[in-house]
Design a protein around this motif. Structure first.
Motif, PDB file in Angstrom:
ATOM      1  N   GLN A  77       0.835  -1.194   0.000  1.00 56.30           N
ATOM      2  CA  GLN A  77       0.000   0.000   0.000  1.00 56.30           C
ATOM      3  C   GLN A  77       0.874   1.249   0.000  1.00 56.30           C
ATOM      4  O   GLN A  77       1.873   1.316   0.727  1.00 56.30           O
ATOM      5  N   PHE A  84       0.398   5.161   0.782  1.00 53.63           N
ATOM      6  CA  PHE A  84      -0.456   6.201   1.330  1.00 53.63           C
ATOM      7  C   PHE A  84       0.085   7.547   0.859  1.00 53.63           C
ATOM      8  O   PHE A  84       1.234   7.903   1.145  1.00 53.63           O
ATOM      9  N   TYR A 114       0.267  -2.658  -6.368  1.00 52.99           N
ATOM     10  CA  TYR A 114       0.106  -1.930  -5.103  1.00 52.99           C
ATOM     11  C   TYR A 114      -1.252  -1.247  -5.081  1.00 52.99           C
ATOM     12  O   TYR A 114      -1.893  -1.061  -6.119  1.00 52.99           O
ATOM     13  N   GLU A 115      -1.650  -0.843  -3.900  1.00 53.35           N
ATOM     14  CA  GLU A 115      -2.883  -0.077  -3.717  1.00 53.35           C
ATOM     15  C   GLU A 115      -2.515   1.344  -3.323  1.00 53.35           C
ATOM     16  O   GLU A 115      -1.755   1.552  -2.376  1.00 53.35           O
ATOM     17  N   VAL A 146      -3.601   4.546  -1.544  1.00 55.99           N
ATOM     18  CA  VAL A 146      -4.576   4.977  -0.543  1.00 55.99           C
ATOM     19  C   VAL A 146      -4.471   6.497  -0.404  1.00 55.99           C
ATOM     20  O   VAL A 146      -3.446   7.016   0.053  1.00 55.99           O
TER      21      VAL A 146
END
Length: 206
Positions: A2, A4, A26-27, A29
């Motif tokens: 992740q 951010f 990946y994410e 956020v």
């Protein structure tokens, strides 16, 4: 994994761009910076400084954009294409990573932040500092060469791109810097590289 961050953060963008180039899953956020999400306890538990980006990869949490770039290069760049392995090349990349978090942050970043986000500061002083940086370092260094280090793009180019590219959002004209402008276009032409979003387009879509 992740990441951010925030779409208008150049520090977030440099990590996002490198992840996209490497093709790492990946994410992203989005941290709600305008409403202070970066100062809430859950975020401060990841980064006590309350800044983006933060990368979570399994149990590992990293809070500095250039440290994250180094980690990704060492861990996921199997071709070893973005961070030189020889001492000279590696040190030269590190010079530019230092510029990215020091001189660029005190010049181009401030120019843009004052205009786009209403950050308190002296706009003319920030523009003068930016011009001095470009005149003394970036423009002469990029004159006659394609990349900041060596004959191919490196982490140096990824790290320095974002706030230099969007300094124009602070009413700073890059017309006097043809070498910088050409370099920005070369960076944007890197395969899978996502240009940093324009603030005007972001706010219009919000």
């Amino acid at each position: 994994m992740q990441l951010f961050g925030h779409p208008l953060s150049g520090n977030s963008h440099r990590v996002q761009a490198y992840l996209d180039i490497l093709g790492v899953d990946y994410e992203f956020v989005t941290v709600d910076l305008p409403n202070g999400a970066h100062k809430k306890p859950d975020f401060l538990a990841m980064n006590p400084l309350g800044q983006v980006p933060v990368l979570k990869d399994g149990d590992l949490v990293l809070r500095d954009s250039t440290a994250i770039l180094i980690y990704l290069a060492e861990t996921y760049d199997t071709a070893k294409a973005w961070l030189p392995t020889d001492p000279k090349g590696r040190a030269q990349v590190q010079e530019w990573l230092s510029n990215a978090v020091n001189e660029i942050m005190s010049g181009p970043f401030v120019v843009r932040a004052i205009k786009v986000f209403g950050m308190p500061g002296d706009a003319e002083a920030a523009k003068a500092k930016t011009a001095a940086l470009f005149d003394a370092l970036f423009e002469p260094h990029l004159t006659g060469r394609n990349w900041l280090v060596g004959n191919a793009p490196t982490l140096a180019d990824i790290a320095c791109y974002s706030y230099v590219a969007r300094v124009t959002e602070g009413d700073f004209d890059l017309g006097a810097y043809p070498a910088i402008s050409a370099w920005l276009m070369r960076v944007e032409a890197i395969d899978k590289f996502p240009p940093m979003v324009h603030a005007e387009a972001f706010f219009a879509a919000a």
